[in-house]
Design a protein around this motif. Structure first.
Motif, PDB file in Angstrom:
ATOM      1  N   SER A 184      29.905 -36.529 -11.367  1.00  0.00           N
ATOM      2  CA  SER A 184      30.487 -35.251 -11.809  1.00  0.00           C
ATOM      3  C   SER A 184      29.849 -34.792 -13.119  1.00  0.00           C
ATOM      4  CB  SER A 184      31.992 -35.402 -12.058  1.00  0.00           C
ATOM      5  OG  SER A 184      32.674 -35.497 -10.851  1.00  0.00           O
ATOM      6  N   ARG A 204      29.975 -25.325  -5.526  1.00  0.00           N
ATOM      7  CA  ARG A 204      31.055 -24.574  -6.178  1.00  0.00           C
ATOM      8  C   ARG A 204      30.731 -24.256  -7.634  1.00  0.00           C
ATOM      9  NH1 ARG A 204      34.949 -28.255  -2.983  1.00  0.00           N
ATOM     10  NH2 ARG A 204      35.402 -27.025  -1.118  1.00  0.00           N
ATOM     11  N   ARG A 252      32.271 -42.403   0.358  1.00  0.00           N
ATOM     12  CA  ARG A 252      33.418 -43.161  -0.187  1.00  0.00           C
ATOM     13  C   ARG A 252      34.136 -43.957   0.915  1.00  0.00           C
ATOM     14  NH1 ARG A 252      32.816 -41.861  -5.352  1.00  0.00           N
ATOM     15  NH2 ARG A 252      32.511 -39.658  -5.860  1.00  0.00           N
ATOM     16  N   ALA A 268      44.833 -27.792  -7.264  1.00  0.00           N
ATOM     17  CA  ALA A 268      44.407 -28.611  -8.418  1.00  0.00           C
ATOM     18  C   ALA A 268      42.974 -29.057  -8.161  1.00  0.00           C
ATOM     19  CB  ALA A 268      45.320 -29.814  -8.567  1.00  0.00           C
ATOM     20  N   SER A 269      42.010 -28.330  -8.692  1.00  0.00           N
ATOM     21  CA  SER A 269      40.608 -28.635  -8.409  1.00  0.00           C
ATOM     22  C   SER A 269      39.729 -28.362  -9.617  1.00  0.00           C
ATOM     23  CB  SER A 269      40.136 -27.786  -7.221  1.00  0.00           C
ATOM     24  OG  SER A 269      38.725 -27.753  -7.193  1.00  0.00           O
ATOM     25  N   ALA A 270      39.042 -29.408 -10.066  1.00  0.00           N
ATOM     26  CA  ALA A 270      38.118 -29.250 -11.194  1.00  0.00           C
ATOM     27  C   ALA A 270      36.915 -28.412 -10.786  1.00  0.00           C
ATOM     28  CB  ALA A 270      37.659 -30.619 -11.672  1.00  0.00           C
ATOM     29  N   GLN A 271      36.615 -28.420  -9.508  1.00  0.00           N
ATOM     30  CA  GLN A 271      35.467 -27.624  -9.062  1.00  0.00           C
ATOM     31  C   GLN A 271      35.771 -26.132  -9.176  1.00  0.00           C
ATOM     32  OE1 GLN A 271      34.387 -29.105  -5.172  1.00  0.00           O
ATOM     33  NE2 GLN A 271      33.543 -30.991  -6.016  1.00  0.00           N
ATOM     34  N   ASP A 317      39.289 -39.325  -5.806  1.00  0.00           N
ATOM     35  CA  ASP A 317      38.145 -39.957  -5.141  1.00  0.00           C
ATOM     36  C   ASP A 317      38.341 -41.463  -4.939  1.00  0.00           C
ATOM     37  OD1 ASP A 317      36.928 -37.495  -5.016  1.00  0.00           O
ATOM     38  OD2 ASP A 317      35.756 -37.783  -6.842  1.00  0.00           O
ATOM     39  N   GLU A 374      44.571 -32.534  -0.007  1.00  0.00           N
ATOM     40  CA  GLU A 374      43.185 -32.184  -0.355  1.00  0.00           C
ATOM     41  C   GLU A 374      42.174 -33.170   0.246  1.00  0.00           C
ATOM     42  OE1 GLU A 374      41.075 -29.918  -2.381  1.00  0.00           O
ATOM     43  OE2 GLU A 374      42.674 -28.788  -1.449  1.00  0.00           O
TER      44      GLU A 374
HETATM   45  C1  S3P Z   1      34.716 -33.074  -8.587  1.00  0.00           C
HETATM   46  C2  S3P Z   1      36.024 -32.754  -8.417  1.00  0.00           C
HETATM   47  C3  S3P Z   1      36.840 -33.247  -7.302  1.00  0.00           C
HETATM   48  C4  S3P Z   1      36.241 -34.503  -6.689  1.00  0.00           C
HETATM   49  C5  S3P Z   1      34.776 -34.352  -6.439  1.00  0.00           C
HETATM   50  C6  S3P Z   1      34.025 -34.047  -7.714  1.00  0.00           C
HETATM   51  C7  S3P Z   1      33.962 -32.466  -9.694  1.00  0.00           C
HETATM   52  O1  S3P Z   1      36.918 -32.257  -6.315  1.00  0.00           O
HETATM   53  O2  S3P Z   1      36.902 -34.836  -5.483  1.00  0.00           O
HETATM   54  O3  S3P Z   1      34.257 -35.556  -5.888  1.00  0.00           O
HETATM   55  O4  S3P Z   1      32.886 -32.954 -10.038  1.00  0.00           O
HETATM   56  O5  S3P Z   1      34.477 -31.486 -10.240  1.00  0.00           O
HETATM   57  P1  S3P Z   1      37.998 -31.055  -6.421  1.00  0.00           P
HETATM   58  O6  S3P Z   1      37.775 -30.395  -7.698  1.00  0.00           O
HETATM   59  O7  S3P Z   1      37.735 -30.142  -5.273  1.00  0.00           O
HETATM   60  O8  S3P Z   1      39.320 -31.738  -6.296  1.00  0.00           O
END
Ligand code: S3P
Length: 440
Positions: free
Chosen positions: A30, A105, A400, A172-175, A328, A351
């Motif tokens: 990430s 993304r 994974r 809830a997504s960091a992406q 993850d 998710e």
């Molecule tokens: C990630 C965020 C997570 C994670 C992915 C990497 C990232 O996904 O599952 O392997 O680097 O921002 P989501 O943000 O869709 O939950």
């Protein structure tokens, strides 16, 4: 087509007694994606050390090179001569994100602010993953995104400048958060993201490292993270911590195998990524952190794990806000759950169905093949204590799943055959060599 014609790798593993020694882990996936992208739009030369060896991060570098960014790679060190925020060029071909949702993304956020059109494509798995979650905010900001009914390929025509928005994350997504924050760097005014559940905060931490001011405020409705559209990024040296999500497979195996003693150095332990460690510590696993420090604005530590899985009469239940911070690690937690007397239940994790594979289905199917008792729910599963038997594992091309079931193989009677094992390269190309170096 026969399996050998498509070069499928079968990996055969059997029961281990312990894991011992010191393990070399790759740089965090990430964080590496983000470091490459921010370096690409920074002014000056950024040197990134311990860059991830993962195929996903290679895809990010390939896309950035196609956007005219100068990239030199010497083993784990990547040097990027930034094009500046407005120096990317229209690619002459589609940008291939491979299997990587993060590449697609996050890059979409940057492309939304450019004055050209570019198309992001991915492999069969990435093409069926949901992209409306980024199309919606980017469209609100003024970019135009054509898709295949909310899925890749995505053709993005940027707008200069974008409209600043305040966006409450629907998932809830960091992406998604990172996509909007990166687009926010190209907006007129301040763009804010509100997250009700904290997700990994690497983008925020790294933007600050590149000299961008990021404001975080705790509101009743959640945490509001704001960036300004006039911010420029300055090149820097960046050291990537080792990947806690890669560490998790070794930690789980070491905890389950009684006489293990394993050390993992320089692992990223951001509070938004370490819930896996926290959960294991809460149930009394023997995990010690030392040498805790910050590297490039990211908390890191050396982790020492000694074998022994403490037991309670209560089922370990993981749900709610914790899920985002160990999303993850859930496949390998499921494997560990088969060694808990009262089992494990994971909920609020729907998710997982839209990751590189449907991880709920893949985990349940493969655990059953290995003789485990499992209940499947729409948003999770329950795993009962089970004696595992070796079996053939279908990874569904998901790295994974392959690595989680390599751990299951170490705990199982007989031999386990992991089909399509080469998919570990998505995040950890040398996974099996690393495992071999510590398995006793
Ligand atoms: C990630 C965020 C997570 C994670 C992915 C990497 C990232 O996904 O599952 O392997 O680097 O921002 P989501 O943000 O869709 O939950």
């Amino acid at each position: 087509m026969s399996r050998s014609a498509v070069k499928m790798l079968y990996m055969r593993l059997s029961r281990a007694s312990s894991l011992k020694g010191v393990i070399e882990l790759p740089g965090d996936k990430s964080i590496s994606h983000r470091a490459a992208m921010l370096a690409a739009i920074a002014d000056g030369k950024t040197r990134i050390s311990n860059f991830a060896t993962s195929a996903d991060c290679k895809a990010t570098l390939g896309c950035l090179a196609a956007l005219g960014v100068k990239i030199e790679r010497d083993d784990a060190t990547v040097t990027i001569t930034g094009s500046g925020k407005y120096g990317l060029i229209k690619p002459s071909h589609e940008l291939d994100c491979g299997n990587s949702g993060t590449t697609m993304r996050l890059l979409a956020g940057i492309l939304a602010g450019q004055d050209f059109t570019a198309t992001l494509v991915g492999d069969a798995s990435l093409q069926i993953r949901p992209m409306r979650r980024i199309i919606e905010p980017l469209t609100k900001m003024g970019a135009s995104v054509a898709s295949n009914d909310g899925r890749a390929p995505l053709t993005i025509t940027g707008s200069k400048p974008l409209r600043a928005i305040e966006y409450k994350l629907p998932v809830a997504s960091a992406q998604i958060k990172s996509c909007v924050l990166l687009a926010g760097l190209y907006a007129g005014g301040e763009t804010a993201v509100i997250e009700t559940t904290p997700t990994r905060d690497h983008t925020e931490r790294m933007l600050e490292w590149f000299g961008v001011k990021v404001r975080s405020e705790n509101l009743k409705s959640g945490c509001k993270i704001t960036v300004a559209g006039d911010a420029g990024l300055s090149a820097c040296d960046f050291a990537v911590p080792c990947d806690i999500s890669a560490a998790a497979f070794f930690i789980a195996a070491a905890v389950c195998l009684e006489s293990s003693d394993l050390t993992l150095k320089n692992v990223g332990v951001s509070p938004t990524r370490r819930a896996f460690l926290d959960v294991l510590c809460e149930i009394g696993a023997n995990i010690e952190l030392s040498d805790e420090r910050e590297i490039s604005n990211e908390p890191t530590a050396t982790i020492r794990v000694r074998g022994g899985l403490p037991q309670t009469s209560e089922t370990l239940i993981i749900h709610g806000k914790t899920i985002a911070n160990l999303i993850d690690e859930i496949p390998v937690l499921a494997v560990l759950g088969t060694k808990l007397d009262a089992g494990l239940e994971v909920r609020d994790a729907a998710e997982l169905r839209v990751k590189e594979s449907d991880r709920i289905a893949a985990v349940c199917e493969n655990l059953r093949r290995m003789n485990a008792k499992v209940d499947e729910f729409e948003d999770g599963f329950r795993v009962y204590r089970s004696d595992l038997n070796g079996s053939q594992i279908d990874t569904y091309g998901d790295h994974r799943i392959a690595m989680a079931f390599a751990v299951a193989a170490l705990l199982a009677a007989g031999e386990t055959e992991i089909v399509d094992a080469e998919c570990v390269a998505i995040s950890f190309p040398r996974f099996f060599e690393a495992l071999d170096s510590v398995v006793m």
